[in-house]
Design a protein around this motif. Structure first.
Motif, PDB file in Angstrom:
ATOM      1  N   THR A  82      -0.615   3.014  -4.327  1.00 32.64           N
ATOM      2  CA  THR A  82       0.157   2.974  -5.626  1.00 32.64           C
ATOM      3  C   THR A  82      -0.311   2.178  -6.742  1.00 32.64           C
ATOM      4  OG1 THR A  82       2.201   2.926  -4.577  1.00 32.64           O
ATOM      5  CG2 THR A  82       2.436   2.290  -6.786  1.00 32.64           C
ATOM      6  N   ALA A  83      -1.214   1.030  -6.278  1.00 34.83           N
ATOM      7  CA  ALA A  83      -2.152   0.060  -7.109  1.00 34.83           C
ATOM      8  C   ALA A  83      -3.275   0.490  -7.478  1.00 34.83           C
ATOM      9  CB  ALA A  83      -2.270  -1.106  -6.516  1.00 34.83           C
ATOM     10  N   GLN A  84      -3.521   2.009  -7.366  1.00 35.67           N
ATOM     11  CA  GLN A  84      -4.797   2.779  -7.465  1.00 35.67           C
ATOM     12  C   GLN A  84      -5.962   2.293  -6.925  1.00 35.67           C
ATOM     13  OE1 GLN A  84      -3.708   2.502 -12.072  1.00 35.67           O
ATOM     14  NE2 GLN A  84      -5.183   4.002 -11.825  1.00 35.67           N
ATOM     15  N   ARG A  85      -5.604   2.049  -5.552  1.00 33.78           N
ATOM     16  CA  ARG A  85      -6.770   1.796  -4.497  1.00 33.78           C
ATOM     17  C   ARG A  85      -7.561   3.184  -4.458  1.00 33.78           C
ATOM     18  NH1 ARG A  85      -6.818  -2.578  -1.399  1.00 33.78           N
ATOM     19  NH2 ARG A  85      -8.741  -1.978  -0.448  1.00 33.78           N
ATOM     20  N   GLY A  86      -8.852   3.324  -4.707  1.00 32.07           N
ATOM     21  CA  GLY A  86      -9.657   4.534  -4.696  1.00 32.07           C
ATOM     22  C   GLY A  86      -9.434   5.126  -5.871  1.00 32.07           C
ATOM     23  N   MET A  87      -8.590   4.958  -6.952  1.00 32.15           N
ATOM     24  CA  MET A  87      -8.420   5.798  -8.104  1.00 32.15           C
ATOM     25  C   MET A  87      -8.352   4.700  -9.200  1.00 32.15           C
ATOM     26  SD  MET A  87      -5.637   8.562  -6.990  1.00 32.15           S
ATOM     27  CE  MET A  87      -5.577   9.354  -8.731  1.00 32.15           C
ATOM     28  N   GLY A  88      -9.574   3.824  -9.478  1.00 29.44           N
ATOM     29  CA  GLY A  88      -9.621   3.136 -10.548  1.00 29.44           C
ATOM     30  C   GLY A  88      -9.644   1.669 -10.141  1.00 29.44           C
TER      31      GLY A  88
END
Length: 386
Positions: A82-88
């Motif tokens: 949810t904290a955008q690990r691997g996506m930002g």
């Protein structure tokens, strides 16, 4: 205003009349009957230039949101998907997030677990098992040094490198041997991250289940629980039935969470969910109902939120974070609708409009007038007259 015109997926419009009776503010003690963790989003800093310095995070607002979760009796699952690990969100930013949030948790007396993975390894390149293990070890050491329990997140690098189940057994066995405290294992399905297909060495979920249960069986004292994010309620029920005594099953099923947390009279799932970020006010009330032994009230509260959850987590599921951040902005928890990496553009305007409508019907916006005004501003940006 008599209502707000919202765009529909068919190209038309519908009139929505905003809720005038939002849920009242709530402060609650920690849940007792189950563990309730909300996987929390990060708030981007839209004014910072991050071209050379990595992701720009608004630390003050990000941490303030975590305090809201603790005040409602929920734990925080930090630096997760949810904290955008691997996506930002890259590892240096995630490491700082873990450090700051763990310190705030200690000060607030709040529960926290933190995502620990291998995302410091360069993507798109082959990595040896030794390198993958070393990356996990670095993050595990950091998380535990910050005083938090680690969630061993599924690794893209391991999924690409593993030749079969034996490689997963080797890597995880080594990590469990050296962990200072029991960890949470995370099985994130390919609907959340396509690069994790075939995790645990098998495409077949039943065969994959056997592998990670073997990991747990070898050192059950080192495993606090397993977080299951497969959107498959039957699979999760089977998993929790086979877990050793004392090992928790944390549901990550954002489609079937009410029934899984309620349980079947014998076994129940604990919760570690991204949907608890936007529905924290209702999740807290539902947890209190369970603590009172009122299972019917628990379902009355939580069942109506499933429509919103299924909408936010609709395919492509990995972009659910966009809806989560939208609702945080509409609720007044942050002053903008931007995301690390620009992922606010990952969902269509009709999708976002439906998210607003469903959340408003649930009374999730402390100030419905503010939410409506902000939704109108978003529609204006897209050139839509509301």
């Amino acid at each position: 205003m008599n209502g707000i015109r919202l765009p529909s997926v068919d190209g038309g419009f519908r009139l929505h009349r905003p809720n005038t009776a939002p849920l009242p503010a709530l402060v609650a003690g920690p849940a007792r009957s189950r563990a309730f963790y909300a996987a929390a989003h990060v708030v981007a800093d839209p004014l910072a230039s991050s071209a050379d310095s990595g992701p720009a995070v608004d630390w003050e607002t990000t941490l303030a949101f975590r305090h809201r979760l603790w005040e409602r009796g929920l734990g925080v699952a930090e630096a997760m998907d949810t904290a955008q690990r691997g996506m930002g969100l890259d590892w240096p930013a995630a490491a700082e997030l873990i450090r700051r949030s763990a310190a705030e948790a200690r000060a607030a007396g709040g529960a926290i677990v933190c995502g620990t993975g291998t995302d410091q390894l360069a993507p798109g390149r082959p990595h040896s098992l030794a390198s993958i293990t070393g990356a996990y070890e670095e993050q595990l050491a950091h998380t535990e040094a910050c005083g938090a329990r680690a969630v061993l997140m599924a690794s893209r690098a391991l999924a690409a490198a593993a030749r079969g189940p034996e490689d997963y057994l080797e890597v995880y066995a080594g990590l469990l041997r050296q962990s200072a405290r029991p960890v949470v294992l995370h099985w994130l399905g390919p609907m959340f991250d396509p690069e994790l297909a075939g995790y645990w060495g098998h495409e077949d979920p039943a065969a994959a289940t056997d592998v990670f249960l073997k990991v747990i069986a070898e050192r059950p004292e080192k495993v606090d629980g397993i977080k299951v994010s497969l959107l498959d309620a039957e699979r999760e029920v089977e998993i929790r039935r086979r877990l050793p005594a004392g090992v928790r099953c944390y549901t990550g099923d954002d489609h079937h969470y009410p029934e899984l947390i309620a349980g079947d009279g014998n076994l129940a799932s604990d919760a570690l969910l991204g949907i608890f970020d936007p529905i924290a006010a209702i999740a807290s009330r539902a947890a209190s109902a369970l603590d009172r032994g009122d299972a019917d009230r628990f379902r009355e509260l939580l069942d109506p939120t499933v429509a919103l959850a299924r909408h936010l987590f609709s395919p492509p599921t990995r972009h659910y974070k966009t809806g989560v951040v939208l609702l945080a902005w509409l609720a007044g928890h942050q002053e903008h609708f931007t995301m690390v990496g620009g992922f606010q553009s990952a969902r269509s305007l009709p999708h976002l409009a439906t998210a607003y409508e469903l959340a408003d019907r649930l009374g999730l916006f402390p100030d419905p007038g503010l939410a409506e005004a902000r939704m109108r501003r978003l529609l204006d940006v897209y050139g839509v007259s509301s």
